[in-house]
Design an enzyme around this catalytic site. Structure first.
Site, mmCIF file in Angstrom:
data_model
loop_
_atom_site.group_PDB
_atom_site.id
_atom_site.type_symbol
_atom_site.label_atom_id
_atom_site.label_comp_id
_atom_site.label_asym_id
_atom_site.label_seq_id
_atom_site.Cartn_x
_atom_site.Cartn_y
_atom_site.Cartn_z
ATOM 1 N N VAL A 114 55.610 42.749 45.016
ATOM 2 C CA VAL A 114 56.546 41.892 44.282
ATOM 3 C C VAL A 114 55.836 40.623 43.810
ATOM 4 O O VAL A 114 56.096 40.128 42.715
ATOM 5 C CB VAL A 114 57.773 41.543 45.164
ATOM 6 C CG1 VAL A 114 58.695 40.568 44.449
ATOM 7 C CG2 VAL A 114 58.530 42.803 45.547
ATOM 8 N N CYS A 115 54.909 40.121 44.608
ATOM 9 C CA CYS A 115 54.244 38.844 44.322
ATOM 10 C C CYS A 115 53.600 38.781 42.936
ATOM 11 O O CYS A 115 53.817 37.802 42.212
ATOM 12 C CB CYS A 115 53.224 38.515 45.403
ATOM 13 S SG CYS A 115 53.957 38.376 47.050
ATOM 14 N N PRO A 116 52.830 39.795 42.501
ATOM 15 C CA PRO A 116 52.223 39.665 41.181
ATOM 16 C C PRO A 116 53.255 39.630 40.054
ATOM 17 O O PRO A 116 53.041 38.970 39.039
ATOM 18 C CB PRO A 116 51.298 40.876 41.063
ATOM 19 C CG PRO A 116 51.721 41.817 42.128
ATOM 20 C CD PRO A 116 52.378 41.008 43.197
ATOM 21 N N GLU B 9 56.183 38.220 40.243
ATOM 22 C CA GLU B 9 56.728 36.860 40.237
ATOM 23 C C GLU B 9 55.748 35.861 39.630
ATOM 24 O O GLU B 9 56.131 35.011 38.829
ATOM 25 C CB GLU B 9 57.048 36.410 41.663
ATOM 26 C CG GLU B 9 58.208 37.103 42.298
ATOM 27 C CD GLU B 9 58.512 36.519 43.652
ATOM 28 O OE1 GLU B 9 59.679 36.174 43.874
ATOM 29 O OE2 GLU B 9 57.583 36.387 44.488
ATOM 30 N N LEU B 10 54.480 35.947 40.035
ATOM 31 C CA LEU B 10 53.496 34.985 39.551
ATOM 32 C C LEU B 10 53.221 35.175 38.062
ATOM 33 O O LEU B 10 53.000 34.200 37.341
ATOM 34 C CB LEU B 10 52.216 35.072 40.371
ATOM 35 C CG LEU B 10 52.362 34.730 41.857
ATOM 36 C CD1 LEU B 10 51.005 34.719 42.535
ATOM 37 C CD2 LEU B 10 53.088 33.422 42.084
#
Length: 189
Positions: free
Chosen positions: A48-50, A52-53
């Site tokens: 999920v992190c990439p 969001e960033l």
């Protein structure tokens, strides 16, 4: 314990400056003198992190126009941030600074550290030019954030700062009517 209305606590950390590919030192002083968005996330090379960033990068130009700077933070090192930036299509687009927090000091300062996992939770904070937290959002690991909401929140926070005695109602947009809290409004909204 809410951080709203509180000054950010001191820290020093190494970071990867994505715009020029250099390692830099960052402290709480970097968050002062401008509007700042600090986006915590669990880990580099994750799922999920990439998304969001990358979404945050998509809002970066507009946030910069509003005088806001973005910093992302995870408990990974600045070296891992660079490796991720060099190898991920989504992360290679990032132009803002990626702070490493392997000591977990910053994550603890913002009360987003999952002590058991040793990772930061998905926390987003808006900090005013005085270093005071004006907005906070914390999501569970599986729930990605929508960075487009930050533009409206920054505009509202700036309006309230520049217009003491006025507040922005729900779904307020720049140029729309605000409220002036008073006895006359009690029970009439």
């Amino acid at each position: 314990m809410s951080l709203i209305g509180k000054e950010i606590l001191p820290f020093k950390a190494s970071a990867y400056n994505s715009s020029n590919g250099e390692f830099i030192e960052v402290s709480e002083e970097n968050f002062k003198g401008q509007w700042t968005v600090v986006c915590f996330y669990p880990a580099d090379f994750s799922f999920v992190c990439p998304t969001e960033l990358e979404d945050l990068q998509n809002q970066y130009a507009e946030l910069k126009e509003l005088g806001a700077e973005i910093y992302s933070v995870s408990t990974d090192t600045h070296f891992v941030h660079k490796a991720w930036h060099d190898h991920s299509d989504a992360i290679s687009k990032i132009e803002y600074t990626m702070i490493g927090d392997p000591s977990q000091v910053i994550s603890r300062n913002f009360d987003v550290l999952d002590e058991e996992a040793g990772l930061a939770q998905r926390g987003t904070f808006i900090i005013d030019p005085d270093g005071i937290v004006q907005a906070a959002e914390i999501n569970a690991d599986g729930i990605g954030r929508d960075a487009s909401t930050l533009v409206g929140k920054i505009k509202a926070a700036q309006y309230v700062r520049n217009n003491p005695g006025e507040v922005c109602p729900a779904k307020w947009e720049e140029g729309a009517k605000t409220l002036k809290p008073s006895l006359d409004l009690v029970g009439k909204i």
